[in-house]
Design an enzyme around this catalytic site. Structure first.
Site, PDB file in Angstrom:
ATOM      1  NE  ARG A   1     -16.805 -17.737  -8.337  1.00  0.00           N
ATOM      2  CZ  ARG A   1     -15.844 -17.496  -7.448  1.00  0.00           C
ATOM      3  NH1 ARG A   1     -16.120 -16.891  -6.304  1.00  0.00           N
ATOM      4  NH2 ARG A   1     -14.604 -17.855  -7.683  1.00  0.00           N
TER       5      ARG A   1
ATOM      6  CG  ASN B   1     -16.578 -15.008  -2.372  1.00  0.00           C
ATOM      7  OD1 ASN B   1     -17.293 -16.016  -2.344  1.00  0.00           O
ATOM      8  ND2 ASN B   1     -15.406 -14.986  -2.965  1.00  0.00           N
TER       9      ASN B   1
ATOM     10  CG  HIS C   1     -13.474 -23.143   1.338  1.00  0.00           C
ATOM     11  ND1 HIS C   1     -12.494 -22.624   2.141  1.00  0.00           N
ATOM     12  CD2 HIS C   1     -13.687 -22.226   0.367  1.00  0.00           C
ATOM     13  CE1 HIS C   1     -12.115 -21.443   1.672  1.00  0.00           C
ATOM     14  NE2 HIS C   1     -12.828 -21.181   0.585  1.00  0.00           N
TER      15      HIS C   1
ATOM     16  CG  HIS D   1     -12.302 -17.337 -11.418  1.00  0.00           C
ATOM     17  ND1 HIS D   1     -12.859 -16.194 -10.901  1.00  0.00           N
ATOM     18  CD2 HIS D   1     -11.559 -17.877 -10.423  1.00  0.00           C
ATOM     19  CE1 HIS D   1     -12.459 -16.043  -9.648  1.00  0.00           C
ATOM     20  NE2 HIS D   1     -11.676 -17.054  -9.326  1.00  0.00           N
TER      21      HIS D   1
ATOM     22  CG  ASP E   1     -10.745 -22.109  -2.050  1.00  0.00           C
ATOM     23  OD1 ASP E   1     -11.808 -21.473  -2.243  1.00  0.00           O
ATOM     24  OD2 ASP E   1      -9.639 -21.555  -1.907  1.00  0.00           O
TER      25      ASP E   1
END
Lengths: 318, 438
Positions: free
Chosen positions: B66, B96, B62, B313, B309
């Site tokens: 990006r 994603n 996981h 950011h 995970d």
């Protein structure tokens, strides 16, 4: 006194009493001929309001002006914020214009704490309502109002039972008051339908009730919270009529009130929904006093956060 | 490329035995005692492990890398470096990205970029639904049959909440032994939610994220997967109730696996008290009772694996008020140390169990057959860990492009010193060697 006022949580009961006593002192001074004090002359205070709130903004503005501060008002609508400017950039811009104290109203819980503690600006920060977190000056003015009615001036609020009724889940007024009034010795009961009571409320220092009629006769002060009709669309309650019947302070409930008790509302009111005109305009209602006291308490908060007695030693007399 | 033949001398395995490990042409060829003096290994480059711990390279199921689309936060290359520094030799890139990895083209692009980086394996995870929208199945077979050979599918970040779409997905992937990795979050119960719903959220006035929003989806999906005979993997379990549900399902013999993140093993919702969004993460940090249940679940095998995970950011999306901030934390470089701190130092788990939860079991669930073991004949994906060492996390020194770690300034145990990927030493004494596998 701290250099910011971010939440009631940060205040000791002594801090709170000191603010209330200072507000009382200010009321005594400004009662007579002197309407304006030179305490904050030359200081720049910014009203940074990301949410519409005319009454809180005007109250702070009046408080700052009575202390002779220069006041700049900033509202988010039509400003750079609506063009996507961040809170950090906005605050730094205002500080560059000379802001020494920022009064912030923001829709995000914790926004005032972020502004004060992230190293973005060096200014003092006063929380004028952050999301559904806290509204500390509202709680202070409510405590001041209660104290002035129950002759507890100078002392705490022990023995006073306050009911806070309405949308506890979404209310920053309820959070700040629950903390402050119990800190000052009052007992507090929060009353709401279970849908508008926060999960975790049992960790608050309050009693919890779903039955307004049972609680009302015991109260010295009943504080009605504004209910927003959009809550109905989210199925928190079935209809305005049912809410009003179960949790509104209408004329039929007025007879349950103890003699000598007071009716409070932080405003703006939804007449006919959470409070009937019969209650809002009754002799027991202290709603306009709350507004009046709001200016005094905010004067005290501005004075104390910006240095208090230290301001006096700098040659200014309150 | 030319391989250097290696001899890892005096390597302590997870079971405590001390061995020499010979690596030739990227493959582990011999594991034995005192090979250093044996015939045939004299010309190998000898690395004295000095009885430090040797583990199979860690495997993450996981990871948010990006790229494509958000290269300012992380790229396949920077994410691979971050992985290698944390002791990972295989990571799984979540779908994603932009464009979303919902077709063969994107997953093959991710695979190609990872091969060019050459620092670790990056296995793309395919989206379950087109654009992660939860409305129509993505071309799952096309991704499975592509060069990327996708086997794990997830709409992570979003829950496949529509029960009909979830049913179809679970059924459909059976033809190629795929697995659906579900981000369990009932969307209607979590609209606008900011943090765990409980005593802390009630005080902070941040919109609550109830445990039942996670547990109700877990309950639905384990029943559905069992009914259909499909494989289900539950992403980032966070609640005591969720652990109980998975324990029950496994007791019934159901084919469900589950993961927990390092941050959910150590942090609680109390962290939100200062409104610092570095602690804002999806799913949210829960209570200390949940943390204990997760630790116990990982120890007894109810929770099969640790997954990071890892969610990079940019600073701007955390340097703001809570509700405006992005959800997520980076985790690759601190994962092992956090698991050591919470599970090994507390004596809840052995090093062998740690190797299982962080390498062997995830490799098995993902079907990454070359990973998860140190054995003769297998590619040499090996790490060396100084278990007696400690380090202070410094976000400025991380290999990731992003700095959003909640562990900045934490003193953590266990230091990953060396990483070997396909027998190539890509990390030596915590520094990149510059070598890569081609």
């Amino acid at each position: 006194m701290n250099r910011h006022l971010l939440s009631v949580e940060d205040l000791t009961s002594d801090d709170a009493l000191h603010i209330l006593d200072t507000a009382h002192e200010l009321s005594r001074i400004t009662d007579g001929a002197i309407r304006k004090l030179p305490t904050l002359r030359g200081r720049t205070v910014v009203n940074l309001f990301f949410e519409d709130s005319t009454r809180t903004r005007l109250s702070f503005e009046a408080a700052a002006k009575r202390l002779s501060a220069d006041v700049i008002s900033f509202s988010a609508k039509g400003s750079s914020v609506s063009k996507g400017e961040s809170l950090k950039d906005t605050a730094q811009t205002l500080e560059a214009m000379g802001a020494e104290l920022i009064i912030i109203r923001h829709g995000s819980s914790g926004a005032a704490a972020r502004l004060a503690n992230s190293g973005w600006v060096g200014a003092h920060v006063i929380n004028a309502g952050d999301g559904t977190h806290e509204h500390p000056t509202q709680a202070l003015l409510d405590a001041y109002t209660i104290r002035s009615h129950f002759d507890k001036r100078g002392g705490n609020l022990s023995g006073i039972h306050v009911g806070i009724v309405g949308d506890i889940l979404h209310s920053r007024v309820a959070r700040s008051n629950a903390l402050l009034l119990t800190k000052l010795g009052a007992s507090v009961t929060v009353v709401a339908p279970p849908t508008l009571m926060p999960i975790g409320v049992e960790s608050w220092p309050v009693n919890v009730s779903f039955n307004f009629d049972e609680v009302l006769p015991q109260l010295d002060a009943v504080m009605m919270l504004r209910i927003q009709s959009e809550r109905m669309d989210e199925s928190y309650f079935p209809s305005e009529r049912e809410y009003s019947r179960m949790y509104g302070l209408g004329s039929n409930r007025m007879k349950l009130l103890k003699s000598g008790s007071i009716i409070m509302h932080p405003g703006p009111m939804n007449r006919g929904l959470e409070i009937a005109s019969a209650a809002a305009d009754d002799d027991k209602s202290v709603i306009l006093e709350q507004v009046q006291n709001g200016v005094l308490v905010r004067m005290a908060v501005l004075y104390l956060t910006m240095g208090g007695p230290q301001l006096i030693s700098e040659g200014v007399t309150p | 490329m030319t391989f250097t033949n290696l001899l890892l001398h005096n390597a302590r395995l997870a079971d405590g035995s001390v061995v020499d490990i010979a690596v030739e042409h990227g493959i582990t060829t011999r594991i034995g005692s005192d090979l250093a003096n044996a015939h045939g290994f004299k010309t190998h480059e000898k690395i004295d492990v000095n009885q430090k711990l040797v583990l199979p390279g860690l495997v993450d199921l996981h990871t948010h890398l990006r790229e494509p689309g958000f290269e300012g936060s992380e790229t396949i290359l920077s994410g691979s470096k971050s992985a290698v520094k944390g002791g990972y030799t295989a990571v799984s890139a979540m779908a994603n990205t932009w464009p979303v990895a919902d077709n063969a083209g994107v997953v093959e692009q991710v695979s190609r970029l990872a091969r060019e980086a050459g620092l670790c394996d990056v296995f793309p995870i395919g989206a379950v639904t087109v654009g992660l929208k939860g409305e129509a199945l993505a071309e799952l077979s096309a991704m499975a049959n592509s060069a990327a050979k996708v086997r794990i599918f997830s709409d992570d970040g979003n829950c496949v909440s529509d029960p009909v779409i979830m049913r179809r997905a679970l059924e459909y992937v059976r033809s190629f032994d795929g697995v659906i990795a579900q981000h369990a979050q009932e969307p209607r119960l979590t609209h606008g939610s900011q943090m765990n719903e409980g005593a802390v959220s009630s005080k902070l006035g941040l919109k609550g994220w109830p445990a039942i929003a996670e547990e109700s989806i877990i309950a639905r999906d384990i029943l559905m997967a069992n009914y259909l005979g499909s494989r289900l993997h539950i992403c980032h379990l966070t609640t005591r109730g969720g652990v109980e549900l998975v324990r029950w399902a496994k007791g019934q013999g159901m084919a469900v696996t589950a993961e927990v993140t390092p941050h959910h093993l150590i942090l609680t919702d109390e962290s939100a008290s200062g409104f610092d969004p570095i602690y804002k993460v999806n799913p949210p940090l829960r209570t200390s009772a949940d943390v204990l249940a997760l630790q116990d679940g990982l120890a007894d095998g109810t929770i099969d694996i640790v997954a990071t995970d890892h969610a990079p950011h940019p600073n701007d999306s955390k340097d703001c008020e809570w509700s405006a901030a992005s959800f997520g934390m980076v985790g690759l470089e601190t994962a092992l140390s956090v698991v050591v701190k919470t599970m090994i130092q507390s004596k809840k788990m052995s090093w062998e169990a740690l190797a299982d939860r962080m390498s062997t079991a995830p490799a098995r669930i993902g079907g990454y057959s070359s990973h998860g073991k140190i054995s003769e004949g297998s590619p040499a994906h090996i790490i060396i860990v100084d278990t007696t060492g400690a380090w202070k996390v410094d976000r400025e020194l991380m290999a990731s492009k992003s700095r959003n770690t909640p562990f900045h300034d934490f003193e953590l145990p266990a230091v990953v010193t060396d990483t070997f990927y396909n027998g190539v030493q890509v990390l030596r004494d915590r520094n990149f060697t510059g070598a890569k596998y081609e």
